[in-house]
Design a protein around this motif. Structure first.
Motif, PDB file in Angstrom:
ATOM      1  N   PHE A 184       5.043 -14.626  13.924  1.00  0.00           N
ATOM      2  CA  PHE A 184       5.808 -13.952  12.650  1.00  0.00           C
ATOM      3  C   PHE A 184       5.191 -14.407  11.567  1.00  0.00           C
ATOM      4  O   PHE A 184       4.705 -13.764  10.648  1.00  0.00           O
ATOM      5  N   TRP A 185       4.651 -15.697  11.361  1.00  0.00           N
ATOM      6  CA  TRP A 185       3.824 -16.086  10.186  1.00  0.00           C
ATOM      7  C   TRP A 185       2.410 -15.337  10.038  1.00  0.00           C
ATOM      8  O   TRP A 185       2.064 -14.774   9.047  1.00  0.00           O
ATOM      9  N   ILE A 186       1.721 -14.968  11.273  1.00  0.00           N
ATOM     10  CA  ILE A 186       0.695 -14.234  11.055  1.00  0.00           C
ATOM     11  C   ILE A 186       0.816 -12.973  10.671  1.00  0.00           C
ATOM     12  O   ILE A 186       0.089 -12.320   9.753  1.00  0.00           O
ATOM     13  N   ILE A 187       1.984 -12.224  11.153  1.00  0.00           N
ATOM     14  CA  ILE A 187       2.209 -10.878  10.739  1.00  0.00           C
ATOM     15  C   ILE A 187       2.501 -10.854   9.412  1.00  0.00           C
ATOM     16  O   ILE A 187       2.200  -9.904   8.589  1.00  0.00           O
ATOM     17  N   ALA A 188       3.351 -11.832   8.794  1.00  0.00           N
ATOM     18  CA  ALA A 188       3.692 -12.225   7.337  1.00  0.00           C
ATOM     19  C   ALA A 188       2.257 -11.964   6.508  1.00  0.00           C
ATOM     20  O   ALA A 188       2.318 -11.332   5.433  1.00  0.00           O
ATOM     21  N   GLY A 189       1.329 -12.812   7.076  1.00  0.00           N
ATOM     22  CA  GLY A 189       0.266 -12.920   6.064  1.00  0.00           C
ATOM     23  C   GLY A 189      -0.683 -11.718   6.211  1.00  0.00           C
ATOM     24  O   GLY A 189      -1.128 -11.318   5.066  1.00  0.00           O
ATOM     25  N   LEU A 190      -0.584 -10.900   7.294  1.00  0.00           N
ATOM     26  CA  LEU A 190      -1.352  -9.599   7.524  1.00  0.00           C
ATOM     27  C   LEU A 190      -0.802  -8.459   6.422  1.00  0.00           C
ATOM     28  O   LEU A 190      -1.163  -7.844   5.773  1.00  0.00           O
TER      29      LEU A 190
END
Length: 486
Positions: A184-190
């Motif tokens: 979820f953090w990776i998706i937020a960054g993208l």
């Protein structure tokens, strides 16, 4: 008033006024592609994590499965709604809003400690599905005519690309960590990166006209889809002839009829019902539903199949990461084919590409029905799926809008994305029901027969998509009356 015109294989509008310089055009397509891909990543990223979510959040299998379904459901409702908002208030503003909600939903998901919090996160993330039709509308506004087919093709393929990347990202996280929050953090960054790119590259050509949203249409559409997906997903556990399932079916029919009546009478409908049934777009809509079904069936069935321990008689005992690797040919071929979509559409036609791609995707499922005993069988199938869906999705965007007046591009794209998401939602619910209803005796492991039945349904689905695209493409070679500007 409707007018009759000779249709071509590319959008029949004049070049967009105020088209940006060539370098800026590339930045526009890049920004929108990243935005649409990021929105698609969230749709599949939870699939490999479902067992971990169940364990970490102490939830049931059914409730965790809805972490996938609720995102598709919200996307199906948000797609036409935000497409309409884009027409009324400007596509740039709506793109930034949907991406902002994706950031918020991803952060909530990363911080979630209960299934309720996770569902809230998935609702917020699901709204970002509207990014795809909004992006297609922006491309039609900003790119010159000769670049539109390529731009639309790339954006149309981003759904499959994003779905594949979501599986791979989740696989990597699952391989090297014991949690789910990092996804979820990776998706937020993208999503933050995509938001910044859209803010810098995209603009509205003309001031938006404003208007009123169709709230009753959105409520009725949402109720109809909830009834359908609940009936499909709960049929086995409740009983297909139980009063609950019968009530859901009746509710879906009643709400669906009411929705059609409301939309036909609305001055600003959420979904143009006439566009759903118009000969110029119905082929794209039917093909989109069936291809969405086949793609999500493949991306939900294959990871489960290859991760099954071989001691039960099939499967390879693959890790979550390896399950994503098996799907890598699909993702890579989707990307490569989308880059040549415009050239292929100009040489043939959008309908011919959709029909050809659907036929190849059908071969993928037929291969899996007959051959699934070795890893190379899976690679052959996912390669065929990548070629088939790549050709089809790259041309679906053009097929959906080529017979539509320029000012209705976003609406037509939203309708096409809506039916594709509904197809994906039905596939996720139906395949889960099939696998859970046909298990190896004494276990909860699906039988190989359950997978073969699922692959057969997917093969029939894309076979019908090929027939629909071919038939309506042939019909539309004649002069038809496009949907007129109101």
């Amino acid at each position: 008033m409707s007018r009759t015109t000779q249709l071509s294989t590319v959008p029949n509008s004049s070049p967009a006024e105020g088209s940006p310089p060539q370098r800026r055009q590339g930045l526009v397509v890049l920004a929108l592609s990243i935005a649409a891909s990021t929105a698609s990543i969230q749709q599949s990223a939870v699939i490999p994590l479902l067992p971990r979510l169940q364990e970490s959040l102490h939830a049931t299998v059914t409730s965790v499965a809805w972490a996938l379904t609720v995102s598709l459901l919200c996307g199906a409702i948000a797609t036409p709604l935000f497409g309409r908002f884009g027409d009324m208030y400007g596509r740039r503003k709506m793109l930034l809003l949907t991406l902002g909600l994706l950031v918020a939903g991803s952060v909530v998901g990363a911080l979630s400690t209960s299934i309720v919090t996770l569902m809230i996160a998935r609702v917020l993330q699901g709204i970002s599905a509207a990014t795809v039709p909004l992006s297609i509308g922006a491309v039609r506004d900003l790119l010159p005519r000769e670049k539109m087919a390529t731009g639309i093709g790339i954006l149309s393929a981003t759904m499959g690309i994003g779905v594949g990347l979501g599986m791979i990202i989740s696989g990597l996280i699952a391989q090297y960590t014991s949690g789910y929050r990092l996804v979820f953090w990776i998706i937020a960054g993208l999503a933050v990166v995509a938001t910044l790119l859209v803010a810098l590259a995209v603009y509205d050509v003309t001031p938006p006209p404003g208007g009123q949203p169709d709230v009753p249409g959105a409520v009725l559409l949402g109720g109809t889809l909830v009834c359908i997906l609940l009936a499909v997903s709960q049929g086995r556990s409740w009983g297909w002839t139980s009063s609950g399932i019968i009530g859901l079916v009746v509710g879906a029919v009643v709400l669906g009829v009411a929705w059609v009546m409301v939309e036909r009478r609305s001055a600003s409908p959420l979904v143009d019902v006439g566009m759903l049934t118009h000969r110029g777009t119905i082929g794209a809509s039917l093909a989109s539903f069936m291809l969405g079904f086949a793609l999500y069936a493949g991306f939900t069935l294959l990871p489960s199949f290859v991760q099954t321990p071989s001691k039960v008689g099939y499967g390879f005992g693959a890790s979550v990461l390896m399950a994503g690797v098996y799907l890598l040919p699909t993702t890579l071929l989707l990307l490569v084919i989308s880059l040549y979509a415009g050239r292929l559409v100009r040489r043939t036609s959008a309908a011919a590409m959709v029909a050809t791609g659907s036929a190849v995707a059908m071969l993928s499922n037929l291969w899996l029905i007959m051959r699934h005993d070795h890893p190379y069988d899976i690679y052959v199938a996912t390669s065929l799926l990548g070629v088939g869906v790549g050709l089809s999705f790259s041309a679906l965007g053009t097929m959906a809008v080529e017979h539509v007046d320029p000012n209705k591009t976003a609406v037509a794209s939203a309708v096409n994305s809506l039916v594709r998401l509904v197809g994906g939602g039905v596939a996720a619910a139906l395949t889960s029901a099939l696998l859970s209803s046909d298990t190896i005796k004494g276990t909860k492991v699906p039988s190989v027969h359950a997978y073969q039945v699922s692959f057969t349904i997917a093969a029939v689905s894309v076979g019908l998509a090929a027939l629909c695209a071919g038939y309506f493409g042939w019909m539309n070679k004649r002069t038809v009356a496009p949907i007129a500007e109101e």
